[in-house]
Write a protein that holds these residues in place. Structure first.
Motif, short mmCIF file in Angstrom:
data_model
loop_
_atom_site.label_atom_id
_atom_site.label_comp_id
_atom_site.label_asym_id
_atom_site.label_seq_id
_atom_site.Cartn_x
_atom_site.Cartn_y
_atom_site.Cartn_z
N GLN A 182 5.86 3.09 -0.65
CA GLN A 182 6.14 2.05 0.33
C GLN A 182 6.42 2.09 1.65
OE1 GLN A 182 8.77 -0.69 -2.22
NE2 GLN A 182 7.50 -1.29 -3.43
N PRO A 183 5.60 2.97 2.17
CA PRO A 183 5.93 3.79 3.52
C PRO A 183 6.14 2.61 5.00
CG PRO A 183 3.81 3.49 3.32
CD PRO A 183 4.29 3.27 1.97
N ASP A 224 1.35 16.27 7.79
CA ASP A 224 2.52 16.31 6.09
C ASP A 224 1.12 15.28 5.91
OD1 ASP A 224 3.26 18.26 7.45
OD2 ASP A 224 5.47 17.62 7.62
N LEU A 225 0.19 14.55 5.39
CA LEU A 225 -0.42 14.05 4.75
C LEU A 225 -0.28 14.44 2.91
CD1 LEU A 225 -1.41 10.94 3.83
CD2 LEU A 225 -3.02 11.59 5.13
N SER A 226 -0.62 13.52 2.42
CA SER A 226 -0.53 13.83 0.71
C SER A 226 -1.65 13.07 -0.14
CB SER A 226 0.22 14.87 0.06
OG SER A 226 0.22 14.63 -1.32
N PRO A 227 -2.59 13.35 -0.70
CA PRO A 227 -2.88 12.24 -1.24
C PRO A 227 -2.44 11.87 -2.74
CG PRO A 227 -4.00 14.54 -1.74
CD PRO A 227 -3.21 14.08 -0.11
N ARG A 228 -1.74 12.38 -3.00
CA ARG A 228 -0.84 12.52 -4.20
C ARG A 228 0.92 11.69 -4.34
NH1 ARG A 228 -0.50 18.50 -7.95
NH2 ARG A 228 1.05 19.06 -6.86
N PRO A 229 1.62 11.04 -4.91
CA PRO A 229 2.67 11.26 -4.63
C PRO A 229 3.92 12.34 -4.90
CG PRO A 229 1.60 10.47 -6.71
CD PRO A 229 0.74 10.17 -6.46
N PRO A 230 4.35 11.98 -4.48
CA PRO A 230 5.59 13.61 -4.60
C PRO A 230 5.63 13.75 -5.89
CG PRO A 230 6.34 11.95 -3.65
CD PRO A 230 5.05 11.66 -3.26
N LEU A 273 0.69 -1.09 0.37
CA LEU A 273 0.19 -0.07 -0.10
C LEU A 273 0.58 1.29 -0.39
CD1 LEU A 273 -2.47 -1.06 2.70
CD2 LEU A 273 -2.87 -1.50 0.28
N ASP A 274 0.52 2.25 -0.41
CA ASP A 274 1.45 3.38 -0.28
C ASP A 274 0.95 4.09 1.09
OD1 ASP A 274 -1.45 5.09 -1.34
OD2 ASP A 274 -1.45 4.32 -3.25
N ARG A 275 1.38 5.61 0.75
CA ARG A 275 1.09 6.15 2.07
C ARG A 275 0.08 6.65 2.21
NH1 ARG A 275 3.95 11.74 4.04
NH2 ARG A 275 3.42 11.66 6.34
#
Length: 802
Positions: A451-452, A269-275, A56-58
């Motif tokens: 991959q947190p 500091d959560l973001s719904p999209r990847p950096p 799962l992604d972050r």
């Protein structure tokens, strides 16, 4: 109860949804479960849940952690509120709703959450069985208050409750002190009042623990202290249960206090999209051509290494692997850094081109088939082997956990997650878009978001190795993923990926030339890449002096002798030079060939242990008179024959060192031809450690059909009328055989009792097909498979009424 609800939810999923679950979590059908309950139990096992969470992604993981912290079933809106606070001001916050819907759908697809109406009947979600335990502790929060104060004496908890003015009156009065304290800390107003009573230093300590880690060491603090007597900031917190002692020297922040301090947010500091991937923009065509040049050079280097090891193979260390001195020597001969030479050797091993045999590293028979392929096909096989291998060439030269050196080709270079990290790293480059060369920092940041839960230190090292190796192999050029490199890591089987990559690479490779420029200084200049046959012949008859845009070969006495040892005559060598030279053969080169050929083979060495034979007795006189021949212990048997106790190979080498040109002779008197490909060993291509396309769709569909069939049989199972009390059927052996024969004739289903290998009685629903050799072959509906049953283990047969 939760397990039953989850099983029913899985059973109600469509076949399409079950296929999506199996495709996303293929370990659930290895082996295929017998029914839906078996699938649900396996999906909730700790190992299976851990694997699913690791993928799962972050943001998706944050959604699942937020759900796990809810006291019961949670609606979408209940999840959105804390997520919106965490994403406030972050890039992509405006797309929170779409990202949340995608994340929930992803979690449902992977059966990590399931639909469960709340107490009001609204649509809500619950974590699947085993998920909450696998997430513990979620979002770097501390343990619940009931866990923190589990081992505290009741009288100590009563003191805390009295100090914070919770006198236990009312409904809470009958509960245990630990439960009353947990209820107190769950009240945000009460926690706010307690936090307001402590000093600024104590408040700062709380803020430091709020976002994790939520525990710390405190060797000298008093554990049981009244609020009025508390002096240090930590003692103030302990006295008010804002911290709890969990050991002799450790304290932890209760989860309820941590949630209060986070102000309604579960994550920070959560973001719904990847950096974003940042880096310079290159011309894609130029990057492809650069990568193609690297790919050509890598394939040629692999061939050079295999040819070198064909003639002079390095030894295999006792513990396995290649000695450091052999790696250094190979790197010097290939004109490469040691890390690059180690990479070449490791890819050769993964592709099945070299293997250990008779204590030496030798090319395999597969190498002979590989070297006759077109350059693009050769490279595609190498790149595919690199992408899928679980070995890590970047670790060569380092040391393991026991401080032992890690040598090239050593078994300890294997790492289970290497192939997955390598593939994910290349996928990140592919996501950057055409011509973008992402910086290593941005690649690592994207991998950390995707991959947190992976071990960050090892993942980052493997990713950095992958970026360096991809550039050297030719998967990337100028930091940009090339078109043929994208095909190697793309969807499809390994064979399909290799074929597409080869087709894309072929137009970018330089055209091979079939001629050289011979010069009077005994050199030949190759103005470009040579054809396969000419390149191998020149590698045999000459030594590489320099590489670059044009390769320079130098002819010498030893190199010409190699060609003669391989069975060629002087005329054949000169004819080959004339055929492939754009200029006339220089006279010095002709003289060199004829002079070496004139002396070559005048002396013959056979087996006595060894003997020397020569038609010219004067030449043997010269050998005997040479002081250097003393160690050979030569003895004259005839005017033209000398005998020695030295082995034939050692005698040939010694005479050549003395300046003679002997050739080896067989027992029949024939010249032993030294073929360049004579030294080979057994070998095979190492299996790919990953599947870039996931499980085969046909396998997934078959697994789902088997689960459905098994589940139907499991649910519709009925007790036969003649098996009272639910016991397995039992009948005499003769009646059992007759009943089975009748079922075979009529194509009917039967209920049998069967003893397994441990002697346990089980029952099966079967469609018998045939009976022979003491075995019954039947379709087992209970397990959705065709199976053979030993007749002597069948306890009885009953009519199936389902």
């Amino acid at each position: 109860m939760m397990g039953t609800e989850f099983s029913e939810w899985l059973r109600g999923r469509s076949d399409e949804r079950l296929r999506a679950l199996v495709a996303a979590r293929p370990e659930l059908v290895t082996p295929v479960p017998a029914h839906i309950e078996g699938l649900a139990a396996r999906a909730g096992s700790p190992s299976a849940v851990g694997r699913a969470l690791d993928r799962l992604d972050r943001f998706t993981l944050a959604v699942l952690e937020t759900l796990a912290l809810q006291p019961g079933p949670a609606t979408r809106e209940a999840l959105r509120s804390p997520l919106a606070r965490a994403c406030a001001g972050a890039p992509g916050a405006e797309a929170l709703d779409a990202a949340l819907d995608e994340a929930l759908d992803r979690l449902r697809t992977r059966a990590l959450v399931y639909d469960h109406p709340d107490e009001r009947g609204d649509d809500a979600l619950l974590p699947a069985p085993g998920v909450a335990e696998a997430l513990e502790p979620p979002a770097a929060l501390g343990p619940p208050a009931t866990e923190v104060f589990r081992h505290h004496p009741p009288e100590h908890l009563e003191t805390i409750l009295a100090d914070v003015h919770a006198d236990g009156s009312g409904p809470a009065g009958g509960r245990a002190p630990r439960e009353r304290l947990a209820a107190l800390l769950a009240d945000h107003d009460a926690v706010g009042r307690l936090v307001g009573e402590v000093s600024p230093q104590a408040r700062a300590a709380l803020e430091e623990l709020a976002w994790g880690p939520p525990s710390g060491r405190l060797p000298n603090a008093r554990r049981e202290v009244a609020a009025a007597a508390a002096q240090s900031p930590v003692e103030q917190l302990l006295a008010r249960a804002l911290l709890g002692a969990t050991g002799e020297e450790t304290v932890a922040l209760p989860r309820e206090v941590g949630l209060f301090l986070r102000g309604g947010r579960v994550h920070r500091d959560l973001s719904p999209r990847p950096p974003d991937l940042e880096g310079p923009v290159r011309d894609q065509d130029r990057a492809d051509r650069t990568a193609a040049g690297q790919a050509f050079a890598f394939a040629r280097t692999v061939e050079e290494l295999c040819e070198l090891w064909s003639v002079d193979p390095p030894g295999v260390l006792r513990a396995g692997g290649l000695a450091v001195r052999d790696l250094k020597r190979t790197a010097q001969l290939l004109d490469l850094p040691e890390w690059a030479a180690g990479l070449v050797a490791e890819v050769c091993l993964a592709a099945g081109l070299v293997a250990a045999g008779d204590g030496e590293w030798l090319p395999t028979g597969g190498y002979d088939g590989w070297r006759v392929k077109a350059t693009e096909d050769r490279w595609a096989l190498l790149a595919s082997a690199w992408a899928g291998m679980d070995r890590v060439p970047g670790l060569i030269g380092g040391r393991d956990e026991r401080d032992r050196p890690l040598n090239a080709l050593h078994p300890d270079l294997r790492r289970p997650g290497a192939a997955q990290v390598r593939t994910r790293t290349m996928a990140v480059l592919a996501a950057a878009g055409p011509g973008v060369a992402p910086t290593p920092e941005s690649v690592l940041a994207r991998l950390a978001w995707e991959q947190p839960r992976r071990r960050a230190a090892m993942r980052d090292r493997l990713a950095e190795f992958a970026l360096r190796e991809a550039e050297h192999i030719g998967v990337t050029g100028l930091g940009v993923l090339a078109g043929h490199g994208r095909a190697v890591i793309g969807a499809g089987t390994a064979a399909d990926a290799s074929g597409v990559a080869a087709a894309l690479l072929a137009p970018l490779l330089p055209e091979p030339v079939d001629h050289v420029l011979l010069q009077a200084d005994l050199t030949a200049v190759a103005p470009g890449p040579l054809t396969g046959d000419l390149g191998r012949w020149l590698a045999l008859a000459a030594d590489v002096e320099s590489k670059g845009g044009a390769t320079v070969y130098r002819f010498g006495e030893q190199s010409i002798r190699r060609a003669l040892d391989a069975g060629q005559s002087a005329d054949e060598v000169l004819a080959m030079l004339e055929k492939h030279s754009a200029t006339p053969v220089p006279q010095p080169l002709s003289y060199l060939v004829t002079d070496v050929a004139r002396r070559h083979g005048r002396i013959r060495v056979g087996t006595a242990s060894a003997y020397v034979r020569c038609d010219d007795p004067a030449l043997l006189d010269e050998v005997l008179a040479d002081k250097r021949a003393g160690l050979l212990r030569l003895r004259r048997l005839a005017p033209t024959v000398l005998a020695s106790k030295t082995s034939r190979a050692a005698l040939v080498d010694s005479l050549r060192a003395m300046g003679y040109a002997p050739v080896a002779e067989s027992l029949e008197g024939d010249v032993v031809v030294a073929r360049a490909d004579a030294r080979r060993t057994e070998g095979q291509i190492l299996p790919r450690a990953h599947n870039v396309s996931g499980p085969d769709p046909e396998v997934v569909a078959a697994a789902v059909r088997a689960i459905r069939a098994g589940d139907e049989a499991h649910r519709t199972r009925r007790r036969p009328s003649d098996a009272p009390g639910g016991q397995v059927p039992r009948s005499p052996a003769t009646a059992t055989i007759q009943a089975l024969q009748e079922a075979i004739r009529e194509g009917a289903r039967v209920w049998i009792g069967y003893l397994d290998s441990q002697g346990h009685a089980t029952s099966r629903i079967l469609e018998p097909a045939r009976m022979e050799g003491g075995y019954l072959t039947a379709y087992d509906e209970t397990r959705a498979t065709v199976h053979r049953f030993a007749l002597h283990r069948i306890t009885g047969v009953a009519q199936y009424t389902g």
